[in-house]
Design a protein around this motif. Structure first.
Motif, mmCIF file in Angstrom:
data_model
loop_
_atom_site.group_PDB
_atom_site.id
_atom_site.type_symbol
_atom_site.label_atom_id
_atom_site.label_comp_id
_atom_site.label_asym_id
_atom_site.label_seq_id
_atom_site.Cartn_x
_atom_site.Cartn_y
_atom_site.Cartn_z
ATOM 1 N N SER A 21 0.810 -1.221 0.000
ATOM 2 C CA SER A 21 0.000 0.000 0.000
ATOM 3 C C SER A 21 0.841 1.268 0.000
ATOM 4 N N GLY A 22 0.178 2.349 -0.456
ATOM 5 C CA GLY A 22 0.808 3.666 -0.443
ATOM 6 C C GLY A 22 0.443 4.420 -1.701
ATOM 7 N N THR A 23 0.886 5.673 -1.760
ATOM 8 C CA THR A 23 0.696 6.453 -2.982
ATOM 9 C C THR A 23 2.068 6.790 -3.538
ATOM 10 N N ALA A 24 2.110 7.045 -4.837
ATOM 11 C CA ALA A 24 3.394 7.344 -5.471
ATOM 12 C C ALA A 24 3.158 8.101 -6.758
ATOM 13 N N ARG A 25 4.173 8.823 -7.170
ATOM 14 C CA ARG A 25 4.144 9.462 -8.486
ATOM 15 C C ARG A 25 5.530 9.403 -9.092
ATOM 16 N N GLY A 26 5.597 9.356 -10.414
ATOM 17 C CA GLY A 26 6.892 9.283 -11.075
ATOM 18 C C GLY A 26 6.688 9.046 -12.554
ATOM 19 N N GLU A 27 7.823 8.997 -13.270
ATOM 20 C CA GLU A 27 7.767 8.732 -14.713
ATOM 21 C C GLU A 27 7.615 7.229 -14.906
ATOM 22 N N ILE A 28 6.571 6.805 -15.610
ATOM 23 C CA ILE A 28 6.366 5.361 -15.786
ATOM 24 C C ILE A 28 7.168 4.856 -16.985
ATOM 25 N N VAL A 29 7.907 3.750 -16.741
ATOM 26 C CA VAL A 29 8.730 3.123 -17.784
ATOM 27 C C VAL A 29 8.517 1.613 -17.707
ATOM 28 N N PHE A 30 8.972 0.894 -18.751
ATOM 29 C CA PHE A 30 8.898 -0.566 -18.675
ATOM 30 C C PHE A 30 10.243 -1.197 -18.977
ATOM 31 N N VAL A 73 15.455 0.332 -2.374
ATOM 32 C CA VAL A 73 14.718 0.237 -3.643
ATOM 33 C C VAL A 73 14.592 1.652 -4.213
ATOM 34 N N HIS A 74 14.832 1.811 -5.506
ATOM 35 C CA HIS A 74 14.784 3.154 -6.087
ATOM 36 C C HIS A 74 13.504 3.500 -6.836
ATOM 37 N N PRO A 75 12.883 2.607 -7.604
ATOM 38 C CA PRO A 75 11.635 3.028 -8.243
ATOM 39 C C PRO A 75 10.617 3.454 -7.182
ATOM 40 N N ARG A 76 9.764 4.392 -7.515
ATOM 41 C CA ARG A 76 8.749 4.897 -6.573
ATOM 42 C C ARG A 76 7.610 3.885 -6.382
ATOM 43 N N ALA A 77 7.395 3.032 -7.388
ATOM 44 C CA ALA A 77 6.349 1.997 -7.313
ATOM 45 C C ALA A 77 6.684 0.929 -8.340
ATOM 46 N N VAL A 78 6.079 -0.249 -8.165
ATOM 47 C CA VAL A 78 6.399 -1.386 -9.033
ATOM 48 C C VAL A 78 5.105 -2.018 -9.542
ATOM 49 N N LEU A 79 5.058 -2.281 -10.848
ATOM 50 C CA LEU A 79 3.877 -2.862 -11.485
ATOM 51 C C LEU A 79 4.271 -4.139 -12.216
ATOM 52 N N ALA A 80 3.413 -5.161 -12.126
ATOM 53 C CA ALA A 80 3.673 -6.401 -12.861
ATOM 54 C C ALA A 80 2.365 -7.160 -13.037
ATOM 55 N N LYS A 81 2.413 -8.180 -13.852
ATOM 56 C CA LYS A 81 1.238 -9.050 -13.995
ATOM 57 C C LYS A 81 1.056 -9.883 -12.718
ATOM 58 N N SER A 93 8.170 -3.646 2.963
ATOM 59 C CA SER A 93 9.085 -3.261 4.047
ATOM 60 C C SER A 93 9.813 -1.964 3.715
ATOM 61 N N GLU A 94 9.878 -1.626 2.439
ATOM 62 C CA GLU A 94 10.542 -0.377 2.026
ATOM 63 C C GLU A 94 9.525 0.713 1.685
ATOM 64 N N ASP A 95 8.252 0.462 2.005
ATOM 65 C CA ASP A 95 7.179 1.437 1.718
ATOM 66 C C ASP A 95 7.083 1.804 0.246
ATOM 67 N N VAL A 96 7.331 0.837 -0.608
ATOM 68 C CA VAL A 96 7.201 1.071 -2.053
ATOM 69 C C VAL A 96 5.909 0.408 -2.526
ATOM 70 N N PRO A 97 4.931 1.189 -3.002
ATOM 71 C CA PRO A 97 3.675 0.590 -3.453
ATOM 72 C C PRO A 97 3.888 -0.405 -4.593
ATOM 73 N N ALA A 98 3.125 -1.493 -4.542
ATOM 74 C CA ALA A 98 3.241 -2.521 -5.575
ATOM 75 C C ALA A 98 1.846 -2.925 -6.038
ATOM 76 N N VAL A 99 1.720 -3.134 -7.350
ATOM 77 C CA VAL A 99 0.435 -3.490 -7.953
ATOM 78 C C VAL A 99 0.667 -4.668 -8.889
ATOM 79 N N ASP A 100 -0.207 -5.691 -8.799
ATOM 80 C CA ASP A 100 -0.166 -6.722 -9.837
ATOM 81 C C ASP A 100 -1.583 -7.037 -10.312
ATOM 82 N N HIS A 101 -1.747 -8.153 -11.005
ATOM 83 C CA HIS A 101 -3.016 -8.461 -11.685
ATOM 84 C C HIS A 101 -3.461 -7.277 -12.538
#
Ligand code: GLN
Length: 359
Positions: A21-30, A73-81, A93-101
């Protein structure tokens, strides 16, 4: 289920499963990398970015600190399938928001069409689409992070391998990966790591055999002090650079850089050496590129996919730089000999003509 919203520049909002959980903003890349998530997530070059993995399953061989490139961890958030529990626990543990599905094919298509863009993310029990849009609203363009070096560099200079009897390297830490230092130490160098805003006098004091500009996040023009160091040293001291380092060297020596549409991020980017005709596989993570090398530099290696400069040599100066990551963490080890070439240049044992491994 924890809600998760991903708002892309232009207002497209995607929904996924919230994992951390959390909020984040940044440049999205893949990135198209299918392994090396620990190295990627700890690479300081991803500072102020949101990283999408296009490979569908991330985390299937756990999380081990010895593979980290930095201490956070450096990215502000992490996205994956699909993210495994190990990776989710680490990110939480590093307060980095993560999203999958999440339909990462759709995210990647949006980035390919629209370029790396601003993004806002909201993950949590009660978050709404509006929370993600509010983050997007506050997101700065990457080039507006004008002092990003301060976020990733050492605060004070530090020396590694003092007892080594090889070359003395002045490594300007613009967000250096740990394995760049390791690659130099393994070759018996003494490595003085300097803050990104070190002065000419600071660097001169250690009498370096080579000035080495590291990788790092953001727009190379925001590293004015490193650009000045290259200008000051290049006539008398060999200069090397990796990724951001190549871009800084070009900016210093009369060349120019520009932003790419979606950049190169992955572990199988093919690079052609123009002299030998050999192609090597490389690890990459960049969104800017050298546009013009300028009159003091020549392009010696290019990306097979889009012809952008991947290797640059000095014409009258001892300079060698690479746009990819020769230290290969993660990724193929085809290009480790870059470090041998840099140290040979530093010792005066060879000129700056670097070639890839010959097998
Ligand atoms: N890995 C890097 O050094 C990245 C360099 C620069 N920040 C870019 O995106 O092009």
């Amino acid at each position: 289920m924890t809600e998760a919203y991903v708002a892309l520049e232009g207002g497209h909002v995607l929904e996924g499963r919230g994992r951390a959980s959390g909020t984040a903003r940044g440049e999205i890349v893949f990135t198209t990398a299918y392994t090396g998530y620990e190295e990627s997530l700890t690479d300081p070059s991803y500072e102020e970015q949101i990283l999408t993995f296009s490979y569908p399953l991330i985390g299937n061989y756990g999380v081990r600190e010895e593979r980290f490139e930095d201490d956070r961890v450096h990215p502000r958030a992490v996205l994956a399938k699909e993210l495994t529990e190990d990776v989710v626990d680490w990110l939480a543990s590093e307060d980095v928001p993560a999203v999958d599905h999440l339909d990462t094919r759709e995210v990647v298509t949006d980035i390919r069409d629209g370029g790396a863009m601003k993004c806002g993310i909201a993950v949590g029990e009660d978050v709404t689409e509006e929370d993600a849009l509010a983050e997007l609203e506050q997101c700065k363009a990457m080039s507006d992070h004008t002092d990003i070096g301060a976020q990733v560099s050492v605060d004070e200079s530090v020396v590694h391998g003092e007892a080594n009897d090889g070359e003395t390297v002045a490594l300007i830490d613009c967000g250096a990966k740990g394995s760049i230092v390791d690659s130099l130490l393994e070759r018996d160098a003494t490595v003085h790591v300097f803050p990104y805003d070190a002065t000419v006098a600071d660097v001169e004091a250690v009498g370096p055999d080579v000035l080495f500009i590291s990788n790092g996040p953001g727009d190379p023009v925001n590293f004015g002090q490193a650009i000045s160091l290259v200008e000051a040293f290049v006539e008398d001291t060999p200069v090397a650079g990796i990724c951001l380092g190549q871009q800084i060297v070009a900016e210093a020596l009369g060349g120019s850089t520009e932003k790419m549409t979606f950049g190169h991020r992955g572990v199988n980017q093919p690079v052609l050496d123009l002299e030998s005709g050999q192609v090597v596989m490389t690890t990459q993570n960049h969104g800017y590129t050298v546009a013009e090398p300028g009159e003091h530099l020549e392009v010696t290696q290019i990306n097979v996919n889009d012809d952008t400069p991947e290797g640059i040599d000095g014409i009258e100066y001892d300079v060698i730089t690479r746009q990819y990551h020769p230290e290969a963490n993660p990724g193929p080890e085809d290009t480790l000999d870059f470090f041998d070439d840099v140290l040979a240049m530093a010792s005066g044992r060879a000129d700056a003509q670097a070639v890839p491994a010959d097998d």
